[in-house]
Write an enzyme that holds these catalytic residues in place. Structure first.
Site, PDB file in Angstrom:
ATOM      1  N   ASP A  95      -8.652  -5.055  -6.650  1.00  0.00           N
ATOM      2  CA  ASP A  95      -7.972  -4.007  -5.883  1.00  0.00           C
ATOM      3  C   ASP A  95      -7.788  -2.795  -6.788  1.00  0.00           C
ATOM      4  O   ASP A  95      -6.835  -2.711  -7.560  1.00  0.00           O
ATOM      5  CB  ASP A  95      -6.622  -4.493  -5.362  1.00  0.00           C
ATOM      6  CG  ASP A  95      -5.960  -3.479  -4.432  1.00  0.00           C
ATOM      7  OD1 ASP A  95      -6.524  -2.380  -4.270  1.00  0.00           O
ATOM      8  OD2 ASP A  95      -4.885  -3.782  -3.880  1.00  0.00           O
ATOM      9  N   SER A 131       0.842  -1.187   0.000  1.00  0.00           N
ATOM     10  CA  SER A 131       0.000   0.000   0.000  1.00  0.00           C
ATOM     11  C   SER A 131       0.884   1.246   0.000  1.00  0.00           C
ATOM     12  O   SER A 131       1.749   1.379  -0.859  1.00  0.00           O
ATOM     13  CB  SER A 131      -0.964  -0.061   1.183  1.00  0.00           C
ATOM     14  OG  SER A 131      -2.057   0.798   1.006  1.00  0.00           O
ATOM     15  N   HIS A 187      -7.980  -5.200  -1.268  1.00  0.00           N
ATOM     16  CA  HIS A 187      -6.738  -4.536  -0.865  1.00  0.00           C
ATOM     17  C   HIS A 187      -6.168  -5.117   0.426  1.00  0.00           C
ATOM     18  O   HIS A 187      -5.008  -4.857   0.767  1.00  0.00           O
ATOM     19  CB  HIS A 187      -6.999  -3.036  -0.697  1.00  0.00           C
ATOM     20  CG  HIS A 187      -5.759  -2.209  -0.570  1.00  0.00           C
ATOM     21  ND1 HIS A 187      -4.790  -2.147  -1.555  1.00  0.00           N
ATOM     22  CD2 HIS A 187      -5.315  -1.401   0.437  1.00  0.00           C
ATOM     23  CE1 HIS A 187      -3.819  -1.341  -1.170  1.00  0.00           C
ATOM     24  NE2 HIS A 187      -4.106  -0.883   0.040  1.00  0.00           N
TER      25      HIS A 187
END
Length: 224
Positions: free
Chosen positions: A190, A135, A203
């Site tokens: 995602d 991320s 995610h």
């Protein structure tokens, strides 16, 4: 939780102006437990050094979603006594707002990660460096590797990204770094990987990719 994510995305969308953003990992008590590793800064040199940057709001310097599982998988493949795992802490706070900055993280976070690569190179000149980011952490590692000197960058044998927030901008690679040495994991659904602010349940699924990612990094180390 879905409503919370939606509110966070909506609130930050205006600020981000199209920049991707990572949302908090699992809010459960288990996910709130600290996940940290300081094998490089506090331990002895190992044959391989993994530098990992966690996602936004994750606890510790390794997080919980994929950092610790990746470290464990890499140690399992190469030997626990051969691998040092180091999370990116310091000036990298993993705050949400930093995702909206031009580099999808802040300069302090990038500088902290860069210094760890340099420390690995100077403290352990014979170590082979590998790296990973999840991320917002993927943006941290991406930008840090770009800023490394040619000498240090040459010691970075492989990089893995999960939910790569700069996947669209950097075309699934790290500029001025060998594309074959980078593997990006983007789960189906995602949308962060598509350069959006839309965070879906996909995610948060990257734990399952730890063995494959570790195999990739191990292969790069073994072929170096």
């Amino acid at each position: 939780m879905v409503m919370l994510r939606s509110l966070l995305v909506s609130a930050l969308a205006a600020l981000a102006a199209g920049s991707p953003i990572a949302e908090p990992a699992d809010q459960s008590l288990e996910a709130r437990q600290l996940g940290s590793s300081n094998d490089l800064t506090n331990g002895a040199c190992k044959d391989v050094t993994l530098i990992f940057a966690r996602g936004s709001t994750e606890m510790g310097n390794m997080g919980t979603v994929i950092g610790p599982p990746l470290c464990s998988s890499l140690k399992s493949k190469l030997g626990a006594d051969k691998v040092a795992c180091q999370g990116v802490g310091g000036l990298y706070t993993g705050g949400l707002m930093q995702n909206a900055l031009p580099q999808n993280t802040d300069p302090g976070a990038i500088s902290t990660a860069k210094s760890l690569f340099e420390q690995a190179s100077t403290k352990c000149p014979n170590t082979q460096i590998v790296a990973g980011g999840y991320s917002q952490g993927s943006a941290v590692i991406d930008n840090a590797v770009q800023q490394l000197s040619a000498e240090v960058k040459d010691k970075v044998k492989g990089v893995v990204f999960f939910g790569f927030t700069r996947n669209l901008q950097d075309k699934g690679q790290i500029p001025n770094y060998p594309k074959d040495n980078v593997k990006v994991f983007c789960a189906m659904g995602d949308l962060v990987c598509d350069g959006t602010l839309i965070v879906t349940a996909a995610h948060l699924t990257y734990t399952i990719n730890a063995p494959e990612a570790a195999s990739f990094l191990a292969s790069k180390v073994q072929s170096a």
